[in-house]
Design an enzyme around this catalytic site. Structure first.
Site, PDB file in Angstrom:
ATOM      1  N   HIS A  53       2.263  66.380  17.237  1.00 42.07           N
ATOM      2  CA  HIS A  53       2.256  66.230  15.775  1.00 42.07           C
ATOM      3  C   HIS A  53       3.227  65.084  15.523  1.00 42.07           C
ATOM      4  O   HIS A  53       4.407  65.191  15.904  1.00 42.07           O
ATOM      5  CB  HIS A  53       2.714  67.537  15.124  1.00 42.07           C
ATOM      6  N   HIS A 107       5.938  62.545  14.913  1.00 44.29           N
ATOM      7  CA  HIS A 107       7.325  62.730  14.464  1.00 44.29           C
ATOM      8  C   HIS A 107       8.133  61.506  14.834  1.00 44.29           C
ATOM      9  O   HIS A 107       7.885  60.861  15.853  1.00 44.29           O
ATOM     10  CB  HIS A 107       7.952  63.988  15.068  1.00 44.29           C
TER      11      HIS A 107
HETATM   12  P1  AMP Z   1       8.778  64.599  21.754  1.00 45.77           P
HETATM   13  O1  AMP Z   1       9.163  65.097  23.120  1.00 45.77           O
HETATM   14  O2  AMP Z   1       8.984  63.146  21.523  1.00 45.77           O
HETATM   15  O3  AMP Z   1       7.372  65.063  21.401  1.00 45.77           O
HETATM   16  O4  AMP Z   1       9.770  65.305  20.748  1.00 45.77           O
HETATM   17  C1  AMP Z   1       9.683  66.654  20.415  1.00 45.77           C
HETATM   18  C2  AMP Z   1      11.062  67.070  20.008  1.00 45.77           C
HETATM   19  O5  AMP Z   1      10.966  68.304  19.338  1.00 45.77           O
HETATM   20  C3  AMP Z   1      12.041  67.287  21.182  1.00 45.77           C
HETATM   21  O6  AMP Z   1      13.149  66.417  21.030  1.00 45.77           O
HETATM   22  C4  AMP Z   1      12.420  68.755  21.058  1.00 45.77           C
HETATM   23  O7  AMP Z   1      13.774  69.000  21.378  1.00 45.77           O
HETATM   24  C5  AMP Z   1      12.129  69.040  19.595  1.00 45.77           C
HETATM   25  N1  AMP Z   1      11.820  70.412  19.283  1.00 45.77           N
HETATM   26  C6  AMP Z   1      10.989  71.254  19.940  1.00 45.77           C
HETATM   27  N2  AMP Z   1      10.937  72.456  19.338  1.00 45.77           N
HETATM   28  C7  AMP Z   1      11.761  72.364  18.255  1.00 45.77           C
HETATM   29  C8  AMP Z   1      12.147  73.281  17.215  1.00 45.77           C
HETATM   30  N3  AMP Z   1      11.664  74.523  17.166  1.00 45.77           N
HETATM   31  N4  AMP Z   1      13.025  72.856  16.287  1.00 45.77           N
HETATM   32  C9  AMP Z   1      13.523  71.596  16.333  1.00 45.77           C
HETATM   33  N5  AMP Z   1      13.189  70.678  17.275  1.00 45.77           N
HETATM   34  C10 AMP Z   1      12.327  71.065  18.225  1.00 45.77           C
HETATM   35 ZN    ZN Z   2       0.684  69.792  13.377  1.00 43.25          ZN
END
Ligand code: AMP
Ligand code: ZN
Length: 112
Positions: free
Chosen positions: A96, A98
């Site tokens: 998703h 981000h």
């Molecule tokens: P990416 O690996 O670039 O897709 O980034 C996903 C990010 O989401 C990682 O840095 C994770 O630490 C973060 N993440 C995963 N689950 C959660 C959550 N429940 N709340 C906040 N951050 C999260």
């Molecule tokens: Zn989504």
């Protein structure tokens, strides 16, 4: 999307530490921070990655960058990095779109 972690965070179904929310966007702190400041900005709308941005959804991307500018200014952050990993080989673990916003230490370049 029902089974999407960030859609569930956007809807409030899964709790997160939110800095900001409006009708289109949510900003919340990363659960596994990689810098003293590490938050994520997501569209509420499910867009899988930057690779899926087109004329139908690009307005929210502009809003995300306005928000990043505002949130960093409000916190007195003048050096920061915005990262969006797109696809598994780039390290995307949540499909998703981000934007990671990282600050508070010196950041190496090139990234790994
Ligand atoms: P990416 O690996 O670039 O897709 O980034 C996903 C990010 O989401 C990682 O840095 C994770 O630490 C973060 N993440 C995963 N689950 C959660 C959550 N429940 N709340 C906040 N951050 C999260
Ligand atoms: Zn989504």
């Amino acid at each position: 999307m029902e089974d999407c972690l960030f859609c569930r965070i956007a809807s409030g179904e899964i709790p997160s530490s939110k800095l900001y929310e409006d009708d289109d966007l949510v900003a919340f702190y990363d659960i596994d921070p990689q810098a003293p400041v590490h938050f994520l900005v997501i569209p509420k709308q499910h867009i899988e990655s930057c690779g899926e941005v087109d004329g139908s959804n690009s307005a929210v991307i502009a809003k995300a960058f306005e928000l990043i500018s505002r949130l960093t200014k409000e916190r007195g952050i003048d050096s920061f990095r915005v990262v969006s990993n797109c696809g598994p080989d780039a390290g995307q673990s949540v499909p998703h779109l981000h934007f990671h916003v990282l600050a508070g230490r010196s950041l190496a370049w090139p990234p790994g």
